[in-house]
Design a protein around this motif. Sequence first.
Motif, mmCIF file in Angstrom:
data_model
loop_
_atom_site.group_PDB
_atom_site.id
_atom_site.type_symbol
_atom_site.label_atom_id
_atom_site.label_comp_id
_atom_site.label_asym_id
_atom_site.label_seq_id
_atom_site.Cartn_x
_atom_site.Cartn_y
_atom_site.Cartn_z
ATOM 1 N N VAL A 88 0.878 -1.181 0.000
ATOM 2 C CA VAL A 88 0.000 0.000 0.000
ATOM 3 C C VAL A 88 0.905 1.218 0.000
ATOM 4 O O VAL A 88 1.737 1.367 0.907
ATOM 5 C CB VAL A 88 -0.923 0.041 1.237
ATOM 6 C CG1 VAL A 88 -1.840 1.262 1.166
ATOM 7 C CG2 VAL A 88 -1.746 -1.231 1.350
ATOM 8 N N TRP A 89 0.757 2.075 -1.002
ATOM 9 C CA TRP A 89 1.609 3.259 -1.089
ATOM 10 C C TRP A 89 0.761 4.492 -1.341
ATOM 11 O O TRP A 89 -0.126 4.481 -2.204
ATOM 12 C CB TRP A 89 2.631 3.116 -2.215
ATOM 13 C CG TRP A 89 3.534 4.320 -2.359
ATOM 14 C CD1 TRP A 89 4.691 4.562 -1.676
ATOM 15 C CD2 TRP A 89 3.334 5.451 -3.219
ATOM 16 N NE1 TRP A 89 5.229 5.769 -2.068
ATOM 17 C CE2 TRP A 89 4.420 6.336 -3.015
ATOM 18 C CE3 TRP A 89 2.353 5.796 -4.141
ATOM 19 C CZ2 TRP A 89 4.549 7.544 -3.701
ATOM 20 C CZ3 TRP A 89 2.464 6.996 -4.822
ATOM 21 C CH2 TRP A 89 3.560 7.858 -4.598
ATOM 22 N N ILE A 90 1.012 5.542 -0.576
ATOM 23 C CA ILE A 90 0.344 6.833 -0.755
ATOM 24 C C ILE A 90 1.425 7.907 -0.857
ATOM 25 O O ILE A 90 2.361 7.920 -0.058
ATOM 26 C CB ILE A 90 -0.598 7.168 0.415
ATOM 27 C CG1 ILE A 90 -1.703 6.110 0.553
ATOM 28 C CG2 ILE A 90 -1.229 8.556 0.218
ATOM 29 C CD1 ILE A 90 -2.674 6.059 -0.609
ATOM 30 N N GLU A 91 1.293 8.780 -1.827
ATOM 31 C CA GLU A 91 2.223 9.893 -1.985
ATOM 32 C C GLU A 91 2.297 10.681 -0.677
ATOM 33 O O GLU A 91 1.275 10.956 -0.053
ATOM 34 C CB GLU A 91 1.742 10.785 -3.128
ATOM 35 C CG GLU A 91 2.691 11.870 -3.526
ATOM 36 C CD GLU A 91 2.152 12.648 -4.714
ATOM 37 O OE1 GLU A 91 1.459 13.660 -4.480
ATOM 38 O OE2 GLU A 91 2.392 12.225 -5.866
ATOM 39 N N PRO A 92 3.506 11.052 -0.233
ATOM 40 C CA PRO A 92 3.652 11.726 1.066
ATOM 41 C C PRO A 92 2.711 12.904 1.274
ATOM 42 O O PRO A 92 2.166 13.087 2.363
ATOM 43 C CB PRO A 92 5.116 12.164 1.056
ATOM 44 C CG PRO A 92 5.801 11.140 0.220
ATOM 45 C CD PRO A 92 4.820 10.784 -0.856
#
Length: 205
Positions: A103-107
Amino acid sequence: MGRQLVPLSLDNLSDLPTRCRACVFWELDPVSGAAAHRNGHTLLEKEAWISAVLLEWGTCGRVVYVDRRPVGFVLYAPPAYVPRSQAFPTSPISADAVQLMTVWIEPGHQTQGLGRTLVQSVAKDLLRRGIRAIEAFGDARPSPTGCLPPAGHLLAVGFEVVRDHPRFPRLRLELRTVASWRADVELALDRLLGGTRPVSVPRPS
């Protein structure tokens, strides 16, 4: 602020960050992964993996867009499609579960609830497909470039530790027991999708 959630496919794979498109951490075993890196074949291997999973099993990811710009994604698949999962000290993923890989979300968007919405979208998809549970190897000391979901985030969205470890605990979310927040899943996704199932997202000009 317009938001959309779109199934991952070969058509929008290029919307993932470059380092993620070229990452085959989960998709190949350690030996094959090292060979792909040496030969510069990681992009091709990633495309081949997604194509195979889509063909044989179905949807294996979601991409979230804010104002038509990709800002996050999630990947998931049965453990049989995730060779690297066998290399963890808390393996294996249970036979009745699908693995939440990344799971990756832009900072700049990490405080907007998008990570939770992505996990909820996975839960909704798997509930419809008759899957019993989601499991993941969490990272107790996550880094910005890591491939594992932070253990703290998984705990915050309802996962429970089923095999503890100081660095890589294995966590599980029982989908048959999420009735208490299933309505929240439906409501959150209906709001995000606007009552429709988007097929593609126009690229910013």
